[in-house]
Design an enzyme around this catalytic site. Structure first.
Site, short mmCIF file in Angstrom:
data_model
loop_
_atom_site.label_atom_id
_atom_site.label_comp_id
_atom_site.label_asym_id
_atom_site.label_seq_id
_atom_site.Cartn_x
_atom_site.Cartn_y
_atom_site.Cartn_z
N ARG A 77 -11.90 14.34 -12.50
CA ARG A 77 -11.36 13.04 -12.90
C ARG A 77 -11.85 11.97 -11.90
O ARG A 77 -11.92 12.23 -10.70
CB ARG A 77 -9.85 13.12 -12.88
CG ARG A 77 -9.10 11.84 -13.24
CD ARG A 77 -9.22 11.50 -14.68
NE ARG A 77 -8.19 10.54 -15.09
CZ ARG A 77 -8.27 9.82 -16.20
NH1 ARG A 77 -9.30 9.96 -17.02
NH2 ARG A 77 -7.31 8.99 -16.53
N THR A 135 -13.35 9.77 -25.69
CA THR A 135 -13.37 11.09 -25.03
C THR A 135 -14.04 12.14 -25.93
O THR A 135 -14.28 11.89 -27.11
CB THR A 135 -11.93 11.53 -24.65
OG1 THR A 135 -11.30 10.46 -23.95
CG2 THR A 135 -11.89 12.76 -23.79
N ASN A 144 -13.47 6.99 -20.99
CA ASN A 144 -12.30 6.27 -21.50
C ASN A 144 -12.61 5.63 -22.84
O ASN A 144 -12.94 6.33 -23.78
CB ASN A 144 -11.75 5.28 -20.49
CG ASN A 144 -10.30 4.93 -20.81
OD1 ASN A 144 -9.64 5.64 -21.57
ND2 ASN A 144 -9.79 3.86 -20.26
N ASP A 149 -6.50 3.44 -17.05
CA ASP A 149 -5.49 4.50 -17.18
C ASP A 149 -4.45 4.43 -16.07
O ASP A 149 -3.49 5.21 -16.07
CB ASP A 149 -6.16 5.88 -17.18
CG ASP A 149 -6.64 6.25 -18.57
OD1 ASP A 149 -6.36 5.49 -19.52
OD2 ASP A 149 -7.29 7.30 -18.72
#
Lengths: 527, 187
Positions: free
Chosen positions: A66, A341, A361, A383
């Site tokens: 991430r 995604t 994203n 996010d």
């Protein structure tokens, strides 16, 4: 077997398996190929999570790649932008978090693969160089994001066709991406995190008002984690833990559902949709209260995924009508509710499995392409929470909360199902529905993925509508309305609900099924 | 090889001619006056494409995705880009009913003040569906002309509507092909 969101990427993954690569080699080759073939959904400008099952060791592990917030990030960095904050969160240099995809791919390959990064990038290079015919999915997404792309892309960018969106059937080529992959193949991931490609990335971000530095890139590391474990009626679920929220919420959701007679109610019946929607509304309150990057915030994971907690939620849900209030949560449904995604699954001949979800994203990310590199940068800073007081507010080095939830489901200690999906905050709801379709309603994997989906949430203690695909029977929609549920009817096969890919291993019958979602361009292939 | 190339060129030229020709032989050039206001009916993304095509065509235009009647002052032509987008409606904080109200109010004001209405449908098959079709059926009869990307009219929906109202219809193969008829439609 390989399932992914583009046939060319599937072919690359299969070729890696045919040549003796294992599931990890194939998964990374497929992930890179998706950067070339489905560039609007993921790539080296983004990040993600993968769960890997090593059959010989009977061990399952998670790689967290991430993105991270830049070192100069502050909790109020978007709040300070006033009314323009949404624009800054999604379509500017400030939207770009430090990408993790390459570091994650590299870590997985070094620890569990058998091929070099250069070898697994070859397929992606070929796709980027030779190009392919644009699908209607690509074209419609290109049109939807046209305004943002016009704002950030330089003239002549390959992501537009002579300045206009691509039409189905047009040829898409990305020779600059092929060159970038060649440089990475030659120089390793240092090319991206410390070399010329990285410097171009930082320059592009800063030219669009961003704060990312060369140090942020150089310091980025993907990490290996223990999977999060849950159970559903004796089946074991292993998934990515926070900062991925999809897996945790899926376990919570299934814990609640486990208490209900869903088979008696029937698939997508009024009672089924009502009860599950109510449960979703409780879960969305938890999401904003408790979840953030566990490297910095204490997340009560064990409590949230406990059966006791689920019993408490289930006891508050009424059979006959929706509640008037739900626990207060700050979740705000995005007004850009695309199904961004991508997800892929690979199973090799030795029984090793990878389920990998990766993203930039929003579709086309922030719409920023570092000069001459051909890859799109993420807008994952979006996010992080709006509210500077939130535990998920942007802070230096924090990873933003993700909705991803790649998972493996085990029966009697053996993998039965590998699954994952794009779809933003709809991911865990969609994955749970697929799991229930298989386990409770006896559907094949493909039927389970294609079946009509629904979704709901709560925001600020108030219920959101129940979004349903237009294939829901009218009597179910009217039945839900009769008991006081607001229903929003979406398209028949709506990308809003994700684009799941999965593999089901039926050991007793010696059969492996691949399932790919027609809501996107998903396909599966095996040999 | 050369003969093949010439044949191919002829086919391409013929296709281009065919694709721009109005189906019912009605007047489609110089019908509209500038300046024009471009807005969407359904908050679709194609409204931005229409603005780029207008710019390339050298037209004097204003783009306003949620235009109101007040914005029609000094405007000679209202260009409505047809097609409902749930994503676009959500981003604009609108639902279909509110959007329909906005569009119909705009059309009513245009009608009252003598502003011509030109409709475009650029989204192809992907921008069709019950909600879009319902909106189009209300809006299109008030238009003076329609330009449509062919893949959005494979079922003849636009052809039937335009024929019943004697509205000139131009079908184009691709979005970019809409630029030429758009340019020619204006004085």
């Amino acid at each position: 077997m390989v399932v992914a969101a583009h046939p060319l990427a599937v072919e690359v993954g299969l070729e890696m398996l045919r040549r003796g690569g294992n599931a990890v080699d194939s998964a990374i080759a497929t992930a890179a190929a998706l950067n070339a073939a489905e560039p609007f959904a993921s790539g080296i400008g983004g990040g993600g999570f993968m769960i890997i099952h090593l059959a010989r060791l009977n061990r399952t592990t998670v790689i967290n790649f991430r993105e991270k917030a830049p070192g100069l990030a502050t909790p109020g960095m978007f709040e300070d932008k006033g009314e323009a904050k949404e624009e800054w969160r999604t379509s500017s240099g400030l939207a770009v978090a430090v990408p993790g995809a390459l570091a994650g791919w590299d870590l997985a390959l070094r620890r569990y693969g058998t091929r070099t990064l250069a070898q697994v990038l070859a397929g992606a290079i070929a796709i980027a160089e030779h190009g392919f015919s644009v699908s209607s999915t690509f074209s419609s997404i290109n049109k939807d994001e046209y305004e943002r792309l016009l704002k950030n892309l330089p003239e002549g960018s390959c992501y537009l066709n002579e300045g206009l969106p691509y039409e189905p059937g047009d040829r898409f080529r990305n020779p600059e991406l092929a060159q970038t992959f060649r440089r990475i193949a030659a120089n390793g991931i240092k090319e991206f995190y410390e070399g010329d490609t990285g410097h171009r990335l930082v320059a592009a971000v800063r030219a669009k008002g961003g704060i990312l530095t060369n140090d942020d890139l150089a310091l980025y590391q993907a990490v290996e984690l223990e999977p999060l474990k849950g159970t559903y009626k004796g089946y074991v679920i292993l998934t990515a833990p926070p900062p991925a929220s999809g897996g945790l919420h899926l376990v919570q959701f299934l814990n609640i559902i486990e208490r209900w007679p869903v088979q008696t109610w029937g698939h997508n019946s009024v009672a089924f949709v009502h009860h599950l929607s109510e449960a979703l509304r409780f879960i969305f309150a938890d999401r904003e209260r408790y979840l953030a990057d566990p490297d910095y915030v204490s997340v009560p994971v064990e409590w949230l995924v406990s059966k006791e907690y689920a019993a408490g939620v289930a006891s508050r849900i009424r059979d006959d009508r929706p509640l008037e209030r739900y626990p207060f949560g700050e979740y705000k449904p995005g007004n850009r509710d695309s199904a961004n995604t991508t997800h892929l699954c690979v199973l090799d001949g030795d029984g090793n499995i990878v389920a990998l979800t990766q993203s930039i994203n929003d579709f086309f990310g922030a719409g920023i392409v570092p000069e001459g590199t051909g890859f799109l940068l993420n807008d994952h800073m979006a996010d992080f929470a709006d509210d500077p007081e939130s535990i998920n507010a942007p802070r230096p080095g924090h990873r933003p909360l993700s909705s991803m939830g790649p998972l493996l489901l085990f029966r009697d200690g053996k993998p039965l199902l590998a699954l994952g999906s794009p779809g933003g905050t709809r991911i865990f709801s969609s994955l749970a529905q697929i799991v229930l379709n298989v386990l409770e309603f006896g559907m094949s994997l493909d039927e389970a993925i294609e079946a009509p989906r629904f979704f709901s949430f709560s925001s600020g203690g108030k219920p959101g509508p129940i979004a349903v695909e237009a294939r829901f029977p009218p009597e179910v929609i009217s039945g839900l309305r009769e008991i006081g549920q607001e229903v929003e009817v979406r398209e028949a096969y709506d990308k809003y609900f994700g684009g799941a890919q999965g593999i089901m291993i039926l050991r007793g019958r010696g059969v492996v099924h691949g399932g790919a979602d027609s809501r996107r361009d998903g396909v599966g292939g095996g040999y | 090889m050369k003969t093949e190339a010439i044949c191919l060129l002829n086919i391409l030229l013929f296709s281009a001619f065919i694709s721009e020709a109005p189906r019912n032989g009605q007047q489609t050039e110089g019908l509209f006056e500038q300046p024009l206001l471009i807005t969407s009916a359904g908050q679709n993304a194609e409204v931005q494409i229409a603005a780029v095509l207008a710019k390339r065509a050298g037209l004097n235009y204003t783009l306003s995705k949620q235009a109101t009647a007040a914005e029609l002052q000094n405007i000679k032509t209202l260009v409505l880009v047809l097609g409902a987008s749930l994503k676009g409606l959500g981003a604009a904080g609108l639902d279909m009913e509110k959007e329909k109200e906005r569009v119909m109010a705009l059309i009513a004001e245009a009608h009252q003040t003598g502003i011509s209405l030109l409709c475009l449908h650029l989204g192809g098959e992907a921008r069709r569906g019950p909600q879009t079709d319902e909106l189009i059926a209300e809006v299109l009869p008030r238009a003076k002309m329609l330009i449509v990307v062919r893949s959005g009219n494979t079922d003849g929906f636009f052809t039937r509507l335009c024929q019943s109202q004697a509205i000139p219809l131009i079908e184009v193969e691709k979005t970019a092909d809409a630029q030429a008829p758009l340019e020619k439609a204006f004085k």
